[in-house]
Motif scaffolding. Structure first.
Motif, PDB file in Angstrom:
ATOM      1  N   ALA A 168       0.881  -1.064  -0.105  1.00 30.03           N
ATOM      2  CA  ALA A 168      -0.046   0.105   0.218  1.00 30.03           C
ATOM      3  C   ALA A 168       0.826   1.330  -0.088  1.00 30.03           C
ATOM      4  CB  ALA A 168      -0.697  -0.070   1.347  1.00 30.03           C
ATOM      5  N   TYR A 169       0.540   2.224  -0.909  1.00 33.80           N
ATOM      6  CA  TYR A 169       1.192   3.282  -0.947  1.00 33.80           C
ATOM      7  C   TYR A 169       0.549   4.648  -0.510  1.00 33.80           C
ATOM      8  CZ  TYR A 169       4.699   6.801  -2.277  1.00 33.80           C
ATOM      9  OH  TYR A 169       5.500   8.071  -2.453  1.00 33.80           O
ATOM     10  N   PRO A 170       0.623   5.231   0.503  1.00 31.46           N
ATOM     11  CA  PRO A 170      -0.048   6.547   0.918  1.00 31.46           C
ATOM     12  C   PRO A 170       0.450   7.751   0.432  1.00 31.46           C
ATOM     13  CG  PRO A 170       1.128   5.769   2.704  1.00 31.46           C
ATOM     14  CD  PRO A 170       1.455   5.074   1.533  1.00 31.46           C
ATOM     15  N   ALA A 171      -0.274   8.688  -0.516  1.00 32.18           N
ATOM     16  CA  ALA A 171       0.396  10.032  -1.057  1.00 32.18           C
ATOM     17  C   ALA A 171      -0.731  10.819  -1.283  1.00 32.18           C
ATOM     18  CB  ALA A 171       1.184   9.553  -2.014  1.00 32.18           C
ATOM     19  N   LYS A 172      -0.746  12.135  -0.766  1.00 28.45           N
ATOM     20  CA  LYS A 172      -1.662  12.968  -1.322  1.00 28.45           C
ATOM     21  C   LYS A 172      -2.972  12.686  -1.123  1.00 28.45           C
ATOM     22  CE  LYS A 172       1.763  15.274  -4.073  1.00 28.45           C
ATOM     23  NZ  LYS A 172       2.264  15.798  -5.654  1.00 28.45           N
ATOM     24  N   GLY A 173      -3.556  12.309   0.055  1.00 26.29           N
ATOM     25  CA  GLY A 173      -4.909  12.099   0.366  1.00 26.29           C
ATOM     26  C   GLY A 173      -5.565  10.487  -0.182  1.00 26.29           C
ATOM     27  N   LYS A 174      -4.610   9.879  -0.884  1.00 28.54           N
ATOM     28  CA  LYS A 174      -5.049   8.565  -1.310  1.00 28.54           C
ATOM     29  C   LYS A 174      -4.276   7.377  -0.731  1.00 28.54           C
ATOM     30  CE  LYS A 174      -7.147  10.603  -5.604  1.00 28.54           C
ATOM     31  NZ  LYS A 174      -7.253  10.379  -7.078  1.00 28.54           N
ATOM     32  N   ILE A 175      -4.425   6.251  -0.898  1.00 27.93           N
ATOM     33  CA  ILE A 175      -3.775   5.110  -0.643  1.00 27.93           C
ATOM     34  C   ILE A 175      -4.007   3.946  -1.453  1.00 27.93           C
ATOM     35  CG2 ILE A 175      -5.126   4.452   1.517  1.00 27.93           C
ATOM     36  CD1 ILE A 175      -2.612   3.254   2.644  1.00 27.93           C
ATOM     37  N   THR A 176      -3.097   3.474  -1.821  1.00 22.95           N
ATOM     38  CA  THR A 176      -3.447   2.397  -2.912  1.00 22.95           C
ATOM     39  C   THR A 176      -3.279   1.079  -2.166  1.00 22.95           C
ATOM     40  OG1 THR A 176      -0.969   1.828  -3.100  1.00 22.95           O
ATOM     41  CG2 THR A 176      -2.092   3.328  -4.738  1.00 22.95           C
ATOM     42  N   SER A 281      -5.215  -5.509 -11.370  1.00 24.51           N
ATOM     43  CA  SER A 281      -5.138  -4.053 -11.134  1.00 24.51           C
ATOM     44  C   SER A 281      -5.082  -3.937  -9.725  1.00 24.51           C
ATOM     45  CB  SER A 281      -6.357  -3.520 -11.715  1.00 24.51           C
ATOM     46  OG  SER A 281      -7.642  -3.952 -11.327  1.00 24.51           O
ATOM     47  N   TYR A 282      -5.202  -2.689  -9.412  1.00 22.80           N
ATOM     48  CA  TYR A 282      -5.035  -2.264  -8.017  1.00 22.80           C
ATOM     49  C   TYR A 282      -5.912  -0.980  -7.710  1.00 22.80           C
ATOM     50  CZ  TYR A 282      -1.447   1.033  -8.902  1.00 22.80           C
ATOM     51  OH  TYR A 282      -0.780   2.167  -9.529  1.00 22.80           O
ATOM     52  N   LEU A 283      -6.443  -0.753  -6.562  1.00 21.65           N
ATOM     53  CA  LEU A 283      -7.560   0.487  -6.154  1.00 21.65           C
ATOM     54  C   LEU A 283      -6.443   1.364  -5.549  1.00 21.65           C
ATOM     55  CD1 LEU A 283     -10.233  -1.618  -4.318  1.00 21.65           C
ATOM     56  CD2 LEU A 283     -10.336  -0.674  -6.856  1.00 21.65           C
ATOM     57  N   SER A 284      -7.011   2.734  -5.629  1.00 21.76           N
ATOM     58  CA  SER A 284      -6.534   3.836  -5.220  1.00 21.76           C
ATOM     59  C   SER A 284      -7.797   4.433  -4.364  1.00 21.76           C
ATOM     60  CB  SER A 284      -6.010   4.929  -6.152  1.00 21.76           C
ATOM     61  OG  SER A 284      -5.778   6.014  -5.330  1.00 21.76           O
ATOM     62  N   ILE A 285      -7.690   4.286  -2.976  1.00 16.03           N
ATOM     63  CA  ILE A 285      -8.871   4.910  -2.027  1.00 16.03           C
ATOM     64  C   ILE A 285      -8.463   6.303  -1.535  1.00 16.03           C
ATOM     65  CG2 ILE A 285     -10.079   4.253  -0.010  1.00 16.03           C
ATOM     66  CD1 ILE A 285      -9.431   1.391  -0.644  1.00 16.03           C
ATOM     67  N   PRO A 286      -9.629   7.296  -1.522  1.00 13.09           N
ATOM     68  CA  PRO A 286      -9.091   8.334  -1.135  1.00 13.09           C
ATOM     69  C   PRO A 286      -9.306   8.440   0.773  1.00 13.09           C
ATOM     70  CG  PRO A 286     -10.843   8.558  -2.569  1.00 13.09           C
ATOM     71  CD  PRO A 286     -10.918   7.115  -2.308  1.00 13.09           C
ATOM     72  N   ILE A 287      -8.156   8.654   1.199  1.00 12.85           N
ATOM     73  CA  ILE A 287      -8.085   8.608   2.744  1.00 12.85           C
ATOM     74  C   ILE A 287      -7.333  10.025   3.057  1.00 12.85           C
ATOM     75  CG2 ILE A 287      -7.054   7.599   4.923  1.00 12.85           C
ATOM     76  CD1 ILE A 287      -7.675   4.774   3.507  1.00 12.85           C
ATOM     77  N   PRO A 288      -7.939  10.836   3.857  1.00 18.55           N
ATOM     78  CA  PRO A 288      -7.228  12.059   4.324  1.00 18.55           C
ATOM     79  C   PRO A 288      -5.843  11.884   4.997  1.00 18.55           C
ATOM     80  CG  PRO A 288      -9.513  12.022   5.244  1.00 18.55           C
ATOM     81  CD  PRO A 288      -9.363  10.680   4.779  1.00 18.55           C
ATOM     82  N   ASP A 289      -4.983  12.956   4.657  1.00 16.01           N
ATOM     83  CA  ASP A 289      -3.916  12.778   5.343  1.00 16.01           C
ATOM     84  C   ASP A 289      -4.065  12.867   6.514  1.00 16.01           C
ATOM     85  OD1 ASP A 289      -2.166  12.297   3.008  1.00 16.01           O
ATOM     86  OD2 ASP A 289      -2.170  14.448   2.297  1.00 16.01           O
TER      87      ASP A 289
END
Length: 515
Positions: A168-176, A281-289
């Protein structure tokens, strides 16, 4: 030994402390910082900016795991402790037996829970992939899974889920979620897969049986990751997994139960997954920083670096040889830290675990008298007297254990969320005529709730529940350990213990099965 003598020993030790002088602390080039967020405490020798970045990523990752596991933050807040090191050389201080390739490790035992990792720039990163963060996410996923575990999980899913979450990679309000694993991809590209009937077999796990080669273990991880990715990529397949977990957890044949629950033939899994891998494929989920202002950073005294890492190792259940080496290193610093409570507490703990309880008593006794509100001092004083009680008999054993219980109670009043204290607090009731009483039961269960992945807590809580004829509760406590991928022999003993409970065996008979 009577309680009056305990008081006299403490008074004598207090006088000895009053006669000591505070020596000058040694100058240290390296300064550690302590970064605290809602759910993590990170001790770091890396720069503050790097450390803050790690804490943010960890909080976002925790938010993701709760989202995927359907959990919120309603439970008790116990911070997960991490030590962020500058380079891999320090990892070899953590465990001298580790190879140079180890970039992080997670410890979870009766003395405590903590993780160690290396920061970016230590040589553990390849391109844009931070291997240290991947390792921390993998290990924290194990911790989170056990926090939520209420049923059996097979070895392949335990490791596959941790691998699935680790990228999982968190960056700029999203995480994969579900990004491809570079390392596991290399293994799968060799196209020398092992059969899934072997991976699904409970007898094959992290180490596998003696006939397994190192490459088999690598393929086990890689194929477990890909199978997990495939099953979680579809809602129906994910639901089918729960049916499979329930069946195989109740003793059903692992191959037949997988095929029955999912409708997938095991001998077709390889071809199915190879096709899936080509288009996964993979998802990118909006999660606040995570907000910057929720991270509190404290610069520790530069002198603290002389003992901070060794102090942390005392909660990782070291082998005796390494523990004695840590004790020796702490002893050498004694003249420099006569007035440092944190150091003195670490030295007392080292003597308790790897030296003599009497030496620990002489150190911690004056501290707890002078600082009655100090949690660590009360807890260690309880440990000292409990250990002395275990070595005594008759009235001395009772007196020591009673004294221990009073200190554990004091510690509990200061911090109600410390699992080791609750564990020993419960055991300190053993000399009471009604043991295990309600207090012992509640404390044992409390330790397990706070640290459900610790084997010692689960086994002891199961024993206390059995003694109170709470058999379903005891089975629930032991069930997650049936799927330990790192120790198949231990997992088999847990299964035998559960079978013994179902057969109506006594608490002592069940415990003898585990031991």
């Amino acid at each position: 030994m009577t309680n009056n003598r305990i008081k006299r020993v403490l008074a004598w030790a207090l006088l000895a402390l009053g006669l000591s002088t505070l020596a000058a602390m040694p100058a240290q080039a390296e300064t550690w910082i302590k970064a605290e967020s809602e759910n993590f405490t990170v001790y770091s020798s890396a720069p503050e900016k790097t450390t803050r970045g790690y804490v943010k990523k960890l909080e976002v990752f925790r938010n993701l795991t709760n989202l995927l596991l359907g959990s919120g933050d309603a439970g008790p807040k116990v911070r997960f402790e991490i030590y962020l090191l500058k380079n891999r050389d320090d990892i070899q201080v953590v465990r001298p037996s580790f190879s140079n390739n180890v970039a992080g490790v997670y410890f979870n035992c009766g003395e405590g829970t903590s993780a160690y990792g290396t920061a970016p720039g230590d040589g553990a990163s390849e391109g844009n992939v931070d291997q240290s963060l991947i390792i921390l996410f993998h290990e924290y996923s194990h911790y989170i899974m056990f926090q939520h575990a209420r049923s059996y999980y097979p070895a392949w899913y335990i490791e596959g889920f941790a691998e699935y979450m680790s990228t999982a990679y968190p960056a700029k309000g999203k995480i994969t979620v579900g990004e491809p694993s570079v390392i596991r991809g290399w293994t799968l590209a060799e196209d020398r897969w092992i059969g899934f009937e072997k991976i699904l077999n409970p007898s094959f796990g992290f180490a596998g049986d003696k006939s397994n080669r190192d490459w088999d273990v690598e393929r086990f991880y890689a194929q477990s990751w890909l199978l997990t990715h495939y099953m979680l990529s579809d809602p129906k397949r994910a639901r089918d997994l729960n049916t499979y977990f329930a069946q195989v957890g109740n003793g059903a044949d692992p191959i037949a139960s997988f095929e029955e629950s999912t409708g997938i033939k095991v001998n077709q899994l390889s071809s199915i997954l190879k096709r899936y891998r080509a288009s996964m494929s993979y998802l990118s989920i909006p999660i606040p920083d995570y907000p910057e202002n929720k991270i509190q950073v404290t610069k520790l005294n530069p002198a603290t670096s002389a003992y901070l890492l060794d102090r942390s190792l005392l909660t990782t259940c070291m082998q005796a040889e390494q523990g004695k080496a840590v004790l020796a290193r702490l002893e050498k610093l004694k003249g420099d830290f006569a007035g440092d409570i944190a150091y003195q507490s670490a030295l007392a703990r080292a003597h308790l675990l790897f030296g003599k309880a009497e030496d620990a008593e002489a150190i911690i006794g004056p501290i707890v008298q002078k600082n009655p509100e100090d949690f660590e001092a009360n807890y260690l004083m309880g440990r000292v007297y409990y250990q002395m009680g275990q070595a005594a008999s008759g009235q001395d054993r009772t007196d020591y254990t009673d004294a221990a219980r009073s200190f554990f109670m004091n510690a509990y009043q200061i911090n109600k969320l410390n699992a080791p204290n609750l564990y020993f607090f419960s055991q300190s009731y053993e000399a009471q005529p009604d043991y295990p009483n309600t207090n012992a039961l509640n404390a044992a269960n409390g330790a397990h709730v706070l640290a459900p992945s610790v084997r010692e807590y689960a086994v002891y809580a199961a024993y206390v529940n059995l003694a109170k004829d709470k058999r379903p509760e005891a089975i629930a406590l032991l069930t997650p350990f049936v799927s330990n991928p790192h120790d198949r022999e231990s997992a088999q003993r847990f299964q035998k213990a559960i079978d013994a409970i179902k057969e109506g065996k006594s608490a002592h008979e069940v415990m003898s099965t585990l031991n």
